[in-house]
Motif scaffolding. Structure first.
Motif, PDB file in Angstrom:
ATOM      1  N   ALA A   1       0.804  -1.222   0.000  1.00 11.48           N
ATOM      2  CA  ALA A   1       0.000   0.000   0.000  1.00 11.48           C
ATOM      3  C   ALA A   1       0.841   1.279   0.000  1.00 11.48           C
ATOM      4  CB  ALA A   1      -0.972  -0.011   1.175  1.00 11.48           C
ATOM      5  N   PRO A   2       1.886   1.406   0.846  1.00 10.97           N
ATOM      6  CA  PRO A   2       2.671   2.653   0.802  1.00 10.97           C
ATOM      7  C   PRO A   2       3.328   2.896  -0.551  1.00 10.97           C
ATOM      8  CG  PRO A   2       3.124   1.429   2.819  1.00 10.97           C
ATOM      9  CD  PRO A   2       2.324   0.520   1.936  1.00 10.97           C
ATOM     10  N   ARG A   3       3.774   1.831  -1.235  1.00 11.54           N
ATOM     11  CA  ARG A   3       4.380   1.991  -2.553  1.00 11.54           C
ATOM     12  C   ARG A   3       3.346   2.468  -3.566  1.00 11.54           C
ATOM     13  NH1 ARG A   3       9.218   0.038  -3.777  1.00 11.54           N
ATOM     14  NH2 ARG A   3       8.555  -0.259  -5.938  1.00 11.54           N
ATOM     15  N   VAL A   4       2.157   1.901  -3.497  1.00 10.73           N
ATOM     16  CA  VAL A   4       1.102   2.284  -4.433  1.00 10.73           C
ATOM     17  C   VAL A   4       0.769   3.768  -4.284  1.00 10.73           C
ATOM     18  CG1 VAL A   4      -1.335   1.952  -5.006  1.00 10.73           C
ATOM     19  CG2 VAL A   4       0.129  -0.031  -4.595  1.00 10.73           C
ATOM     20  N   VAL A   5       0.637   4.241  -3.053  1.00 12.01           N
ATOM     21  CA  VAL A   5       0.303   5.644  -2.821  1.00 12.01           C
ATOM     22  C   VAL A   5       1.439   6.550  -3.274  1.00 12.01           C
ATOM     23  CG1 VAL A   5      -0.256   7.363  -1.068  1.00 12.01           C
ATOM     24  CG2 VAL A   5      -1.235   5.069  -0.918  1.00 12.01           C
ATOM     25  N   ALA A   6       2.679   6.165  -2.977  1.00 11.42           N
ATOM     26  CA  ALA A   6       3.830   6.977  -3.384  1.00 11.42           C
ATOM     27  C   ALA A   6       3.948   7.050  -4.902  1.00 11.42           C
ATOM     28  CB  ALA A   6       5.110   6.404  -2.779  1.00 11.42           C
ATOM     29  N   GLN A   7       3.609   5.963  -5.594  1.00 10.43           N
ATOM     30  CA  GLN A   7       3.659   5.973  -7.058  1.00 10.43           C
ATOM     31  C   GLN A   7       2.544   6.836  -7.632  1.00 10.43           C
ATOM     32  OE1 GLN A   7       3.657   1.810  -8.087  1.00 10.43           O
ATOM     33  NE2 GLN A   7       5.859   1.589  -7.739  1.00 10.43           N
TER      34      GLN A   7
ATOM     35  N   PRO B   1      -9.603   5.543   5.271  1.00 13.78           N
ATOM     36  CA  PRO B   1      -8.716   6.218   6.234  1.00 13.78           C
ATOM     37  C   PRO B   1      -7.256   5.793   6.064  1.00 13.78           C
ATOM     38  CG  PRO B   1     -10.692   5.371   7.314  1.00 13.78           C
ATOM     39  CD  PRO B   1     -10.684   4.807   5.933  1.00 13.78           C
ATOM     40  N   GLU B   2      -7.033   4.547   5.626  1.00 17.28           N
ATOM     41  CA  GLU B   2      -5.656   4.083   5.425  1.00 17.28           C
ATOM     42  C   GLU B   2      -4.981   4.869   4.303  1.00 17.28           C
ATOM     43  OE1 GLU B   2      -5.835  -0.636   6.434  1.00 17.28           O
ATOM     44  OE2 GLU B   2      -7.260   0.176   4.988  1.00 17.28           O
ATOM     45  N   PHE B   3      -5.733   5.097   3.224  1.00 12.87           N
ATOM     46  CA  PHE B   3      -5.175   5.910   2.155  1.00 12.87           C
ATOM     47  C   PHE B   3      -4.890   7.321   2.649  1.00 12.87           C
ATOM     48  CE2 PHE B   3      -5.815   9.166  -1.088  1.00 12.87           C
ATOM     49  CZ  PHE B   3      -4.855   8.808  -2.033  1.00 12.87           C
ATOM     50  N   ALA B   4      -5.814   7.908   3.390  1.00 13.51           N
ATOM     51  CA  ALA B   4      -5.632   9.275   3.877  1.00 13.51           C
ATOM     52  C   ALA B   4      -4.371   9.393   4.709  1.00 13.51           C
ATOM     53  CB  ALA B   4      -6.857   9.708   4.699  1.00 13.51           C
ATOM     54  N   GLU B   5      -4.102   8.385   5.542  1.00 16.16           N
ATOM     55  CA  GLU B   5      -2.896   8.415   6.383  1.00 16.16           C
ATOM     56  C   GLU B   5      -1.638   8.307   5.530  1.00 16.16           C
ATOM     57  OE1 GLU B   5       0.512   7.153   8.378  1.00 16.16           O
ATOM     58  OE2 GLU B   5      -0.651   5.660   7.253  1.00 16.16           O
ATOM     59  N   LEU B   6      -1.653   7.403   4.557  1.00 14.53           N
ATOM     60  CA  LEU B   6      -0.481   7.210   3.701  1.00 14.53           C
ATOM     61  C   LEU B   6      -0.254   8.426   2.810  1.00 14.53           C
ATOM     62  CD1 LEU B   6      -1.029   3.478   2.655  1.00 14.53           C
ATOM     63  CD2 LEU B   6       0.767   4.353   4.153  1.00 14.53           C
ATOM     64  N   TRP B   7      -1.333   9.064   2.353  1.00 15.53           N
ATOM     65  CA  TRP B   7      -1.199  10.223   1.475  1.00 15.53           C
ATOM     66  C   TRP B   7      -0.503  11.370   2.207  1.00 15.53           C
ATOM     67  CZ3 TRP B   7      -1.420  10.819  -3.524  1.00 15.53           C
ATOM     68  CH2 TRP B   7      -1.528  12.111  -4.062  1.00 15.53           C
ATOM     69  N   GLU B   8      -0.763  11.525   3.491  1.00 15.33           N
ATOM     70  CA  GLU B   8      -0.162  12.615   4.255  1.00 15.33           C
ATOM     71  C   GLU B   8       1.332  12.423   4.476  1.00 15.33           C
ATOM     72  OE1 GLU B   8      -1.523  15.513   4.955  1.00 15.33           O
ATOM     73  OE2 GLU B   8      -3.222  14.737   3.802  1.00 15.33           O
ATOM     74  N   ARG B   9       1.854  11.224   4.239  1.00 19.32           N
ATOM     75  CA  ARG B   9       3.295  11.014   4.365  1.00 19.32           C
ATOM     76  C   ARG B   9       4.073  11.727   3.257  1.00 19.32           C
ATOM     77  NH1 ARG B   9       4.006   4.503   5.591  1.00 19.32           N
ATOM     78  NH2 ARG B   9       2.534   4.362   7.342  1.00 19.32           N
ATOM     79  N   ARG B  10       3.401  11.971   2.127  1.00 18.94           N
ATOM     80  CA  ARG B  10       4.007  12.676   0.986  1.00 18.94           C
ATOM     81  C   ARG B  10       5.229  11.960   0.410  1.00 18.94           C
ATOM     82  NH1 ARG B  10       1.002  16.346   3.478  1.00 18.94           N
ATOM     83  NH2 ARG B  10       0.070  17.965   2.166  1.00 18.94           N
ATOM     84  N   ASP B  11       5.209  10.654   0.459  1.00 23.40           N
ATOM     85  CA  ASP B  11       6.287   9.869  -0.144  1.00 23.40           C
ATOM     86  C   ASP B  11       6.130   9.871  -1.665  1.00 23.40           C
ATOM     87  OD1 ASP B  11       7.286   9.285   2.345  1.00 23.40           O
ATOM     88  OD2 ASP B  11       6.219   7.375   2.512  1.00 23.40           O
ATOM     89  N   ILE B  12       7.254   9.810  -2.373  1.00 24.80           N
ATOM     90  CA  ILE B  12       7.270   9.822  -3.833  1.00 24.80           C
ATOM     91  C   ILE B  12       8.094   8.636  -4.329  1.00 24.80           C
ATOM     92  CG2 ILE B  12       8.118  11.039  -5.880  1.00 24.80           C
ATOM     93  CD1 ILE B  12       5.767  12.445  -4.893  1.00 24.80           C
ATOM     94  N   LEU B  13       7.511   7.851  -5.228  1.00 25.09           N
ATOM     95  CA  LEU B  13       8.235   6.773  -5.896  1.00 25.09           C
ATOM     96  C   LEU B  13       7.838   6.759  -7.372  1.00 25.09           C
ATOM     97  CD1 LEU B  13       8.007   3.692  -3.479  1.00 25.09           C
ATOM     98  CD2 LEU B  13      10.088   4.927  -4.133  1.00 25.09           C
ATOM     99  N   PRO B  14       8.782   6.609  -8.267  1.00 24.62           N
ATOM    100  CA  PRO B  14       8.409   6.508  -9.689  1.00 24.62           C
ATOM    101  C   PRO B  14       7.706   5.188  -9.957  1.00 24.62           C
ATOM    102  CG  PRO B  14      10.740   6.055  -9.408  1.00 24.62           C
ATOM    103  CD  PRO B  14      10.235   6.498  -8.068  1.00 24.62           C
ATOM    104  N   GLY B  15       6.816   5.180 -10.917  1.00 23.55           N
ATOM    105  CA  GLY B  15       6.165   3.933 -11.308  1.00 23.55           C
ATOM    106  C   GLY B  15       7.206   2.966 -11.839  1.00 23.55           C
ATOM    107  N   GLY B  16       7.228   1.775 -11.314  1.00 23.40           N
ATOM    108  CA  GLY B  16       8.237   0.800 -11.726  1.00 23.40           C
ATOM    109  C   GLY B  16       7.693  -0.608 -11.630  1.00 23.40           C
TER     110      GLY B  16
END
Length: 295
Positions: A184-190, A216-231
């Motif tokens: 989930a964190p990778r998906v949101v960052a991508q 709510p899980e997405f909302a929490e992960l979105w606030e982390r503002r992590d960035i990953l390129p699609g890979g």
């Protein structure tokens, strides 16, 4: 202007390419195409003259002459866009002009002649059978999918059409996705990385707000503002007919269609995944899928 880190040799090469590019694009635009009289036989210059480009673009004649001569002058996106309009540049050529002028290029666009590529992309994902493949638009809405994606991933007219919405809201998808919490964190960052390519695009904001309200899980992960390129994402799937499947989902981009993302699922060596996928799309496997199975 050249960046501080650009070497003298690289700068000279870039400005030389800028000169040759502008001259070649100017030569291919006829006066008639630009709305000017053609001048008849007296006209010696192929295409437009420098002075005509300057007037049509609303810039000074000397300034445009310096630009085409490859002089190291200051340019703005607005002026380059005016020149690109007069020279009838394609979206790819416009981006190239920005790069040669040492400016950040605009976001990629789809040229009109490349908009009708879905038939060829359909052949591509169908050729990936018996392995799942699908195509998303920039917002991760499902555009096309092959039979294996329908059978293995549950894609279909009745399912959610947005892959991010499905990932966070479809309980059946979640129960079949092993290690969901790790992925989930990778998906949101991508997805945030995809959003960052078009920061003013309202479509991305609408998707984010929809999933934020539903999960709510997405909302929490979105606030982390992590960035990953699609890979690539490793997926462990639990299918009710064949058990565990291990696949690697790879995102691919087609330069001519920057609004689309191709996702190919490649079987990994574990658990006989390739053989299981082949069976699932076989006539016998399709018959088995017709009967209700728990899970």
């Amino acid at each position: 202007m050249a960046t501080a880190l650009e070497s003298t040799t690289a700068k000279q090469h870039r400005l030389g390419e800028l000169r040759e590019f502008l001259m070649s694009r100017r030569a291919r635009v006829s006066p008639a195409e630009a709305g000017l009289p053609d001048g008849g036989a007296r006209r010696r210059t192929p295409g437009l003259r420098r002075e005509e480009v300057a007037v049509l673009a609303g810039v000074g004649v000397s300034w445009y002459q310096w630009l085409e001569q490859g002089r190291d002058i200051t340019v703005s996106p607005q002026v380059l866009d005016s020149v690109a309009r007069v020279l009838r540049l394609s979206p790819a050529e416009r981006r190239h002009l920005y790069v040669l002028a040492a400016l950040n290029p605009p976001a990629p666009e789809t040229a009109p002649e490349d908009r009708d590529m879905c038939e060829g992309l359909r052949r591509l994902i169908d050729a990936w059978m018996p392995f799942p493949a699908h195509i998303m638009d920039a917002y991760w809405n499902t555009v096309l999918y092959n039979d294996a994606a329908a059978i293995v991933l549950g894609m279909g007219p009745e399912s959610a059409q947005n892959c991010l919405v499905t990932f966070f809201t479809d309980p059946l998808y979640r129960t079949r996705m092993g290690h969901w919490e790790e992925i989930a964190p990778r998906v949101v960052a991508q997805f945030r990385s995809a959003c960052s390519e078009s920061p003013e695009d309202e479509g991305f904001r609408q998707v984010v707000e929809e999933v934020r309200e539903l999960s709510p899980e997405f909302a929490e992960l979105w606030e982390r503002r992590d960035i990953l390129p699609g890979g690539q994402n490793r997926k462990e799937l639990e299918h009710p007919l064949v058990g565990t499947l291990y696949v690697e989902a790879t995102q691919l981009r087609v330069p001519a269609r920057p609004d689309l993302v191709i996702v190919l699922h490649t079987p990994l060596p574990e658990a006989g995944t390739a053989e299981k996928l082949e069976w699932l799309v076989s006539p016998e496997g399709r018959r088995g899928a017709m009967y209700p199975v728990a899970g």
